[in-house]
Motif scaffolding. Structure first.
Motif, PDB file in Angstrom:
ATOM      1  N   ALA A  83      30.784  11.809  68.621  1.00  0.00           N
ATOM      2  CA  ALA A  83      31.683  11.362  69.681  1.00  0.00           C
ATOM      3  C   ALA A  83      31.003  10.290  70.530  1.00  0.00           C
ATOM      4  O   ALA A  83      29.776  10.142  70.493  1.00  0.00           O
ATOM      5  CB  ALA A  83      32.087  12.558  70.545  1.00  0.00           C
ATOM      6  N   PRO A  84      31.766   9.546  71.291  1.00  0.00           N
ATOM      7  CA  PRO A  84      31.169   8.513  72.157  1.00  0.00           C
ATOM      8  C   PRO A  84      30.212   9.091  73.196  1.00  0.00           C
ATOM      9  O   PRO A  84      30.304  10.257  73.564  1.00  0.00           O
ATOM     10  CB  PRO A  84      32.396   7.893  72.846  1.00  0.00           C
ATOM     11  N   ARG A  85      29.297   8.224  73.636  1.00  0.00           N
ATOM     12  CA  ARG A  85      28.318   8.497  74.688  1.00  0.00           C
ATOM     13  C   ARG A  85      27.322   9.573  74.289  1.00  0.00           C
ATOM     14  O   ARG A  85      26.808  10.295  75.137  1.00  0.00           O
ATOM     15  CB  ARG A  85      28.993   8.877  76.013  1.00  0.00           C
ATOM     16  N   GLN A  86      27.014   9.671  73.009  1.00  0.00           N
ATOM     17  CA  GLN A  86      26.023  10.621  72.526  1.00  0.00           C
ATOM     18  C   GLN A  86      24.742   9.884  72.135  1.00  0.00           C
ATOM     19  O   GLN A  86      24.776   8.739  71.692  1.00  0.00           O
ATOM     20  CB  GLN A  86      26.561  11.389  71.312  1.00  0.00           C
ATOM     21  N   LEU A  87      23.622  10.587  72.302  1.00  0.00           N
ATOM     22  CA  LEU A  87      22.333  10.047  71.884  1.00  0.00           C
ATOM     23  C   LEU A  87      22.108  10.376  70.416  1.00  0.00           C
ATOM     24  O   LEU A  87      22.187  11.535  70.009  1.00  0.00           O
ATOM     25  CB  LEU A  87      21.206  10.650  72.734  1.00  0.00           C
ATOM     26  N   VAL A  88      21.852   9.354  69.618  1.00  0.00           N
ATOM     27  CA  VAL A  88      21.673   9.523  68.175  1.00  0.00           C
ATOM     28  C   VAL A  88      20.359   8.867  67.761  1.00  0.00           C
ATOM     29  O   VAL A  88      19.987   7.816  68.279  1.00  0.00           O
ATOM     30  CB  VAL A  88      22.837   8.874  67.392  1.00  0.00           C
ATOM     31  N   GLY A  89      19.642   9.519  66.844  1.00  0.00           N
ATOM     32  CA  GLY A  89      18.404   8.949  66.331  1.00  0.00           C
ATOM     33  C   GLY A  89      18.337   9.082  64.826  1.00  0.00           C
ATOM     34  O   GLY A  89      18.873  10.024  64.249  1.00  0.00           O
ATOM     35  N   LEU A  90      17.692   8.127  64.184  1.00  0.00           N
ATOM     36  CA  LEU A  90      17.567   8.158  62.723  1.00  0.00           C
ATOM     37  C   LEU A  90      16.204   7.632  62.321  1.00  0.00           C
ATOM     38  O   LEU A  90      15.822   6.513  62.679  1.00  0.00           O
ATOM     39  CB  LEU A  90      18.666   7.321  62.075  1.00  0.00           C
ATOM     40  N   ASP A  91      15.460   8.455  61.580  1.00  0.00           N
ATOM     41  CA  ASP A  91      14.172   8.042  61.036  1.00  0.00           C
ATOM     42  C   ASP A  91      14.434   7.260  59.753  1.00  0.00           C
ATOM     43  O   ASP A  91      14.904   7.815  58.767  1.00  0.00           O
ATOM     44  CB  ASP A  91      13.327   9.291  60.753  1.00  0.00           C
ATOM     45  N   ILE A  92      14.133   5.973  59.780  1.00  0.00           N
ATOM     46  CA  ILE A  92      14.422   5.127  58.614  1.00  0.00           C
ATOM     47  C   ILE A  92      13.135   4.710  57.902  1.00  0.00           C
ATOM     48  O   ILE A  92      13.122   3.781  57.113  1.00  0.00           O
ATOM     49  CB  ILE A  92      15.217   3.877  59.026  1.00  0.00           C
ATOM     50  N   SER A  93      12.046   5.448  58.185  1.00  0.00           N
ATOM     51  CA  SER A  93      10.742   5.052  57.643  1.00  0.00           C
ATOM     52  C   SER A  93      10.513   5.551  56.225  1.00  0.00           C
ATOM     53  O   SER A  93       9.635   5.074  55.539  1.00  0.00           O
ATOM     54  CB  SER A  93       9.626   5.568  58.554  1.00  0.00           C
ATOM     55  N   ARG A  94      11.275   6.555  55.784  1.00  0.00           N
ATOM     56  CA  ARG A  94      11.006   7.115  54.459  1.00  0.00           C
ATOM     57  C   ARG A  94      12.249   7.077  53.558  1.00  0.00           C
ATOM     58  O   ARG A  94      12.661   8.063  52.991  1.00  0.00           O
ATOM     59  CB  ARG A  94      10.461   8.543  54.566  1.00  0.00           C
TER      60      ARG A  94
END
Length: 305
Positions: A83-94
């Protein structure tokens, strides 16, 4: 220690730019082919807050994703909802293998002046943690991909007075299918879900038989969800699916069970029982007891004896 940069994605154009994609064909909605995404950052992990709805069907995304307080290692096909206004993170190193799938992204303004603008909050899965994602069968996956492609075909065919209503209707169909598939998931993952129910019963039993309830009152849905390491929305949906009850009804059921036990096996007064069950005022306890059982605590004790 270097602070990780926090990006903001407020528009579809910003999403395309940070993803290394060409300009979007519609300003408020886009179907992104995940195999074409090439994040335009140097950091090993990307963190952002977005003002968009995301419905992502992803495969082979081997990086760890975070959403709110939840974490999940993607290694297969699944659907997640943000949903909007959420904190999202993604590890794209592997990224050992190029991920694939789709992200349907749309701005809340796209829903303006439609029934879906009010109804979208009824789809609880937008509040699930990322580790409560929807796992699809091959047939279910093809159904969703077909709807994704229909949405893309509609906004690519030219924007006119019918475009918004047609796409809104397709998004509703998509969300309703996802609701159906989640209900299937609750059934097919019975062992896991019943383990959650078992943990819930153990937690409530401990809570109601300790001084915690005296000091803190009835447990909240948020407290229970935290103890079970699931979201409040997922807990609510799970209980509705397996027991037909809301979280509050489940808590009240446990309360009435304990109240009946004390009324039938002890000489404690109604006021004392109310206090032991976390009520500051015995009248509130008696009112709830009668609402749930259709008799007062004293009438129950008398009829039991």
């Amino acid at each position: 220690m270097n602070k990780r940069k926090l990006y903001t994605i407020d528009t579809i154009s910003e999403l395309h730019k940070i993803s290394g994609l060409s300009q979007p064909e519609h300003p408020l909605i886009s179907l992104v082919d995940y195999s074409l995404v090439n994040y335009q950052i140097d950091e090993p992990e990307i963190n952002w807050i977005q003002d968009l709805y995301f419905i992502g069907l992803k495969r082979d995304l081997h990086g760890k994703m975070t959403y709110g307080q939840g974490k999940y290692d993607y290694d297969g096909g699944l659907v997640s909802f943000i949903a909007p206004r959420q904190l999202v993170g993604l590890d794209i190193s592997r990224q050992e293998k190029k991920p694939s799938g789709y992200i349907l992204a749309f701005h809340p303004d796209f829903l303006w002046n439609t029934d879906l603008a009010k109804k979208i909050h009824n789809y609880d899965f937008f509040g699930y943690k990322v580790n409560e994602a929807l796992f699809l069968s091959e047939k279910e996956e093809q159904i969703l991909i077909g709807i994704f492609q229909s949405i893309k075909q509609e906004y690519q065919s030219g924007i006119d007075q019918f475009t918004q209503n047609i796409i809104i209707a397709q998004i509703e169909v998509l969300l309703n299918y996802c609701e159906r598939f989640y209900q299937r998931q609750f059934i097919t993952r019975k062992k896991t879900n019943h383990q959650i129910l078992d943990k819930l019963e153990i937690f409530l039993e401990d809570y109601f038989t300790s001084e915690t309830i005296i000091n803190n009152g009835l447990p909240s849905a948020q407290l229970i969800a935290e103890q079970l390491n699931i979201s409040t929305n997922y807990l609510s949906s799970l209980l509705k699916s397996l027991t037909g009850q809301t979280t509050q009804q489940h808590i009240h059921g446990k309360l009435i069970e304990k109240a009946k036990e004390k009324l039938s096996t002890t000489e404690l007064s109604v006021s004392e029982i109310a206090y032991e069950l976390g009520f500051e005022h015995s009248q509130s306890f008696s009112k709830l007891f009668k609402a749930k059982t259709e008799v007062s605590p004293l009438e129950f004790r008398k009829s039991f004896n």
